[in-house]
Design a protein around this motif. Sequence first.
Motif, PDB file in Angstrom:
ATOM      1  N   LEU A 112       1.127  -1.640   0.052  1.00 38.20           N
ATOM      2  CA  LEU A 112       0.242  -0.023  -0.151  1.00 38.20           C
ATOM      3  C   LEU A 112       1.013   1.192  -0.008  1.00 38.20           C
ATOM      4  CD1 LEU A 112      -2.415  -0.952   2.755  1.00 38.20           C
ATOM      5  CD2 LEU A 112      -2.784  -1.024   0.501  1.00 38.20           C
ATOM      6  N   LEU A 116      -6.776   2.420   3.242  1.00 40.19           N
ATOM      7  CA  LEU A 116      -7.933   1.406   2.025  1.00 40.19           C
ATOM      8  C   LEU A 116      -8.850   2.126   2.011  1.00 40.19           C
ATOM      9  CD1 LEU A 116      -7.524  -1.707   4.211  1.00 40.19           C
ATOM     10  CD2 LEU A 116      -6.641  -0.821   2.463  1.00 40.19           C
ATOM     11  N   TYR A 165      -5.759  -4.423   8.030  1.00 45.75           N
ATOM     12  CA  TYR A 165      -5.112  -3.108   8.039  1.00 45.75           C
ATOM     13  C   TYR A 165      -5.369  -2.358   9.491  1.00 45.75           C
ATOM     14  CZ  TYR A 165      -4.013   1.564   6.095  1.00 45.75           C
ATOM     15  OH  TYR A 165      -3.925   2.840   6.020  1.00 45.75           O
ATOM     16  N   PHE A 180      -7.723  -6.131  -1.816  1.00 41.97           N
ATOM     17  CA  PHE A 180      -6.818  -5.293  -3.920  1.00 41.97           C
ATOM     18  C   PHE A 180      -8.206  -5.885  -5.060  1.00 41.97           C
ATOM     19  CE2 PHE A 180      -3.327  -4.852  -1.529  1.00 41.97           C
ATOM     20  CZ  PHE A 180      -3.003  -4.209  -2.220  1.00 41.97           C
ATOM     21  N   PRO A 191      -6.578  -1.221  -3.907  1.00 41.41           N
ATOM     22  CA  PRO A 191      -7.912  -1.532  -1.946  1.00 41.41           C
ATOM     23  C   PRO A 191      -8.182  -1.253  -1.878  1.00 41.41           C
ATOM     24  CG  PRO A 191      -5.327   0.030  -2.563  1.00 41.41           C
ATOM     25  CD  PRO A 191      -6.169   0.095  -3.448  1.00 41.41           C
ATOM     26  N   TYR A 244      -7.012 -11.844  -4.906  1.00 43.30           N
ATOM     27  CA  TYR A 244      -7.710 -10.275  -5.866  1.00 43.30           C
ATOM     28  C   TYR A 244      -9.565 -10.768  -5.711  1.00 43.30           C
ATOM     29  CZ  TYR A 244      -2.835  -9.457  -6.790  1.00 43.30           C
ATOM     30  OH  TYR A 244      -1.499  -8.659  -6.784  1.00 43.30           O
TER      31      TYR A 244
END
Lengths: 247, 340
Positions: A112, A116, A165, A180, A191, A244
Amino acid sequence: MLNNLKKIPAREWAKIIILLGMGVYLAYTILSENLGNYINNTRFVWLTWLAGGMFFAFGLVTLWSNLRPQAPALPIEVASLMPKGWSVMAICAIPLALGFLIPSRPLGVESLTGTLSTNVSVSDTMVITRDPLKRNILDWLRAFSREADKTRFDGVEAEFSGFIYRNPEFEAGQFMVGRFIVSCCTADADPVGLPVYSLEADELADGQWVVVRGKFYADEFRGAITPILRVETLEAIEQPKNSYLYP
Amino acid sequence: MQNTTTLRKTVIWVAILALIAIFIYTLLDVGTSGATVSDRINTFTTRFLGIFIEAVPFLLLGSFFSGLIEVYIRREDLLRMLPKNPLLATMSGAMMGFVFPACECGVVPVTRRLFTKGLPMSVGIAFLLAAPVMNPIVLASTVIAFGWGEIVVFRFVITAFVAVSVGMLFAFAARPHETLLPVSFAPVRGGNFDIKLPEQNQGFGANFYRALRVGSDEFFEMGRFLIIGSLLAAWMQTRVSQGDLLNIGSGAFVSVLVMQALAFVLSLCSTVDAFVALSFLNTFSTGSLVAFLTFGPMVDIKSAMMFSGVFKKKIVAYLVIVPFLMTLLIGLWINIWVMR
């Protein structure tokens, strides 16, 4: 004819090895299920097979034309900026070198460059019919963005997976579960994440994959009222093969 | 004389090595981000291979098509079909990419070849500028990336408009001997263009084999530009946060300039630049994306250098500056009047 093998110049060998090597690399990437680390493989696996096949065809034709040097080879002389020769081979070998030497890994929390996002694009006609317990992060974000009254989701039960996160501005027990979204390839990886509340997770590291299950309650998050998942059960899991989400 | 050439070569190599060193240093410099060097390498590799794997099928198809053209299409026949009216001829020049699918690397030698056959300047220029976009492969990749919509329409209509306009400029204002280098007049020597093919090699199998042979050489000619472009794009994405881009990308005027500069520097192959543009979809204005997708295929670092192998220096400058200004104005117009 095989006697000619020894006469093939080193640079032609380099071309043959790069072309066949690319074919092998692409086939290996598909078969080892690593393709999903790079592109939206549900939509484009056929393109990668096509590319692998063409690399093999180009490689074999280059080999063949070197074994039969009397056949008319037709090098196209494109005006070029760089000295033709080893520097071109070196550049063309970069994908092979990176592909074979660096272990294949999807983008994760360490990739990242920002935070997010909780915004996703959603068309007006899209209907989210999936059973709430089977919805992923993208489904939920779409459902939220189409509903003005965020308290509508209060008490709704959900279960989804993603990576942990955290951000310095989050309170204790608060984190986000992220994924993602990839529509074509990692170039467009976006993200996104859902805010989650669980004191249990404080001992888990950033980037750890988890499955969380709980109920949504609307509360303030980043200055807006957003459904936040109050976790009831939380389980650390291995990162899945296709990590993903595809829109 | 010998000494100056050697000195120039040394300077170029030192500069290239210095740029590579800066590239690697900035890539691995994790600073206070909390990521490790190995994280950086992994992220960079994943982003690079993502762009490369998604793009390379289109490059290979383009290379193979180029081989088929070389083998099957007699350009003399095509010229006979051109309309006599200069405007109609220039417009058909802009459309010729649907017959000769070529990205910006392949289009330069094809155009030079067509000039030696007596193709009018205006038609050749329109073809040179338009063909990298106006062809079936780029149409397919743009639709796959963005879906049918305003971006696809803008990209094709604006490219045709700019290419025909610049072409017509040359129809009225230039003669071949004032614009082209002598080498573009006389049949090119030493290249494949002089080679007469043996008669016995005209069967389907032999032709197909030759098309593949030309295609594999084309891959090395063009693939390196794709790889360098993907490396730079992956570096950008690994280093630059979306938030920083958003800050630049929000201005109606500056965003167009930034995306044009990016298109020029990245020198992406037009068959794949749609996928790269897609990554900027949410951070940059529509006008700037359209400028990226129209200006980039017409002019970028590598094509501008290749132009100088065909045209005189002054003409190369026109070919860079006129499309730049036109796409800048159109991008601005889209940002201010068309999209909100």
